[in-house]
Write an enzyme that holds these catalytic residues in place. Sequence first.
Site, short mmCIF file in Angstrom:
data_model
loop_
_atom_site.label_atom_id
_atom_site.label_comp_id
_atom_site.label_asym_id
_atom_site.label_seq_id
_atom_site.Cartn_x
_atom_site.Cartn_y
_atom_site.Cartn_z
N TYR A 53 14.54 46.58 78.20
CA TYR A 53 14.54 46.75 79.65
C TYR A 53 13.61 47.91 80.02
CZ TYR A 53 18.50 43.52 80.13
OH TYR A 53 19.30 42.41 80.12
N GLU A 54 13.16 47.87 81.26
CA GLU A 54 12.11 48.77 81.73
C GLU A 54 12.46 50.25 81.61
OE1 GLU A 54 9.76 49.38 85.96
OE2 GLU A 54 10.64 47.43 85.50
N SER A 55 13.73 50.58 81.60
CA SER A 55 14.15 51.98 81.53
C SER A 55 13.94 52.59 80.15
CB SER A 55 15.62 52.10 81.93
OG SER A 55 16.42 51.21 81.18
N GLY A 56 13.56 51.75 79.17
CA GLY A 56 13.28 52.28 77.84
C GLY A 56 14.29 51.90 76.79
N GLY A 133 7.67 47.48 86.97
CA GLY A 133 6.81 47.28 85.81
C GLY A 133 6.27 45.87 85.68
#
Length: 262
Positions: A53-56, A133
Amino acid sequence: MTNLSDFTPNEMMTIAAARALSNDDVCFVGIGAPSAACNVARLTHAPDITLIYESGTIGTAPNVLPLSIGDGELCETAVTTVSVPEMFRYWLQGGRISIGFLGAAQLDRFGNINTTVIGDYRKPKVRLPGGGGAPEIASSCRQVFITMKQATRGMVEKIDFYTSFGHGEGGNHRERLGIKTKGPTLLITDLAIWKPDPETKEFTVVSMHHGVTRDKVQETCGWKVRFSEHLEETPPPTELELTTLRELQARTEKAHGGKKGI
């Protein structure tokens, strides 16, 4: 054997999308329908899929669907969590993601996505969440899957804003711009499965879900639909697929009190 009257178009869409994923995929997951599909795949036929996921969060395995990329469930169940700059520069732009799974507010026949505004940019009718993103996902993942409900307001002849680049004007537009990844290779809706034509890159219906007609597909699409010469019918959900999806949704409903992922 699952009774064909027992599932909804949305459930068929999610399950058909889940089937497109494999055990070896490294998948960059969008919130909402893409997240549901990816986690159904993980809980059924692809237990070793790597969800990012985009948060890492890398290798996350949420028990419930996240409300956003910042949901604590993602970090708590991840193999590891890296910084957002590392996620984008090393993992995404480094070519390490096999599938980018995105949703869309507006989509055109060449897989270009709008999640920014409806109407004129300076005086929009609706201001959407934006790209986040997604623009980088669309250009850097090896290929992109898209899932959305069919409606003429969403599947349009011309999108109001280019948020995420698909196949542009079609043909070899991506190649002319120096983009080396495949771009959108699959579109899964609540009515059908679409793939881009090898030459023109225009999305073409290759499979329709049970009970869906060509007229229904055309009525809910804003461009003239092309159908494959070898049109198939999407296999209905299995009992395992349907049970897995419904139990996931029930856990999510209980955890979030009716709130939906954004």
